[in-house]
Motif scaffolding. Structure first.
Motif, PDB file in Angstrom:
ATOM      1  N   ASP A 108       7.196   6.028  -0.259  1.00  0.00           N
ATOM      2  CA  ASP A 108       7.159   5.042  -1.339  1.00  0.00           C
ATOM      3  C   ASP A 108       8.509   4.936  -2.039  1.00  0.00           C
ATOM      4  OD1 ASP A 108       4.523   4.638  -0.712  1.00  0.00           O
ATOM      5  OD2 ASP A 108       3.723   5.628  -2.496  1.00  0.00           O
ATOM      6  N   LYS A 153       0.320   0.097  -4.522  1.00  0.00           N
ATOM      7  CA  LYS A 153      -1.074   0.424  -4.844  1.00  0.00           C
ATOM      8  C   LYS A 153      -1.615   1.455  -3.865  1.00  0.00           C
ATOM      9  CE  LYS A 153      -2.377  -2.558  -8.033  1.00  0.00           C
ATOM     10  NZ  LYS A 153      -2.981  -2.162  -9.267  1.00  0.00           N
ATOM     11  N   LYS A 154      -2.506   2.298  -4.347  1.00  0.00           N
ATOM     12  CA  LYS A 154      -3.167   3.262  -3.470  1.00  0.00           C
ATOM     13  C   LYS A 154      -4.140   2.529  -2.550  1.00  0.00           C
ATOM     14  CE  LYS A 154      -2.658   7.071  -6.571  1.00  0.00           C
ATOM     15  NZ  LYS A 154      -3.061   8.387  -6.893  1.00  0.00           N
ATOM     16  N   LYS A 155      -4.406   3.132  -1.403  1.00  0.00           N
ATOM     17  CA  LYS A 155      -5.286   2.503  -0.418  1.00  0.00           C
ATOM     18  C   LYS A 155      -6.688   2.239  -0.960  1.00  0.00           C
ATOM     19  CE  LYS A 155      -2.996   4.211   3.685  1.00  0.00           C
ATOM     20  NZ  LYS A 155      -2.663   3.031   4.429  1.00  0.00           N
ATOM     21  N   ASP A 156      -7.138   3.059  -1.889  1.00  0.00           N
ATOM     22  CA  ASP A 156      -8.494   2.867  -2.405  1.00  0.00           C
ATOM     23  C   ASP A 156      -8.629   1.629  -3.283  1.00  0.00           C
ATOM     24  OD1 ASP A 156      -7.205   3.785  -4.670  1.00  0.00           O
ATOM     25  OD2 ASP A 156      -8.490   5.537  -4.961  1.00  0.00           O
ATOM     26  N   GLU A 172       0.833  -1.199   0.000  1.00  0.00           N
ATOM     27  CA  GLU A 172       0.000   0.000   0.000  1.00  0.00           C
ATOM     28  C   GLU A 172       0.865   1.244   0.000  1.00  0.00           C
ATOM     29  OE1 GLU A 172      -4.259  -0.917   2.097  1.00  0.00           O
ATOM     30  OE2 GLU A 172      -2.734   0.070   3.273  1.00  0.00           O
ATOM     31  N   SER A 173       0.422   2.234  -0.729  1.00  0.00           N
ATOM     32  CA  SER A 173       1.125   3.511  -0.799  1.00  0.00           C
ATOM     33  C   SER A 173       1.070   4.207   0.561  1.00  0.00           C
ATOM     34  CB  SER A 173       0.468   4.394  -1.862  1.00  0.00           C
ATOM     35  OG  SER A 173       1.084   5.640  -1.901  1.00  0.00           O
TER      36      SER A 173
END
Length: 105
Positions: A9, A37-40, A2-3
């Protein structure tokens, strides 16, 4: 992974690439690539990894703390680690077998 933010990062990616380029205990190159990857993205695999990583990390960080509280999540997880002596020795002697702490001091 996760980012965590642009700066974090980049730092994590650099450390990951160093390890994969042979700057590790085995002095071996690994053919892995990092994917941030972004949290969303809400990945089930990342959520599962977080559920395991936090209790392990807290147990390690709190190990020498005089006010250490029982970490019930870690107590459950340690029964799942590979142990010296295999299944006959569940929950004992898992350090450096089923659980490795890096970097080593």
């Amino acid at each position: 992974m996760e980012s965590r933010g642009a700066k974090e990062d980049k730092s994590i990616e650099l450390a990951f690439r160093r390890i994969c380029d042979g700057h590790n205990l085995l002095k071996t190159n690994f053919p892995f690539e990092i994917l941030i990857k972004k949290k969303d993205a809400n990945s089930t695999g990342l959520q599962f990894a977080d559920l395991c990583a936090r209790p392990i990390g807290r147990n390690h960080l709190d190990f020498n703390n005089s006010e250490r509280k029982l970490n019930r999540a870690f107590e459950v997880l340690k029964l799942k680690f590979y142990c010296e002596g295999g299944r006959l020795n569940v929950g004992n002697n898992y350090l450096n077998y089923g659980l490795n702490i890096l970097p080593e001091k």
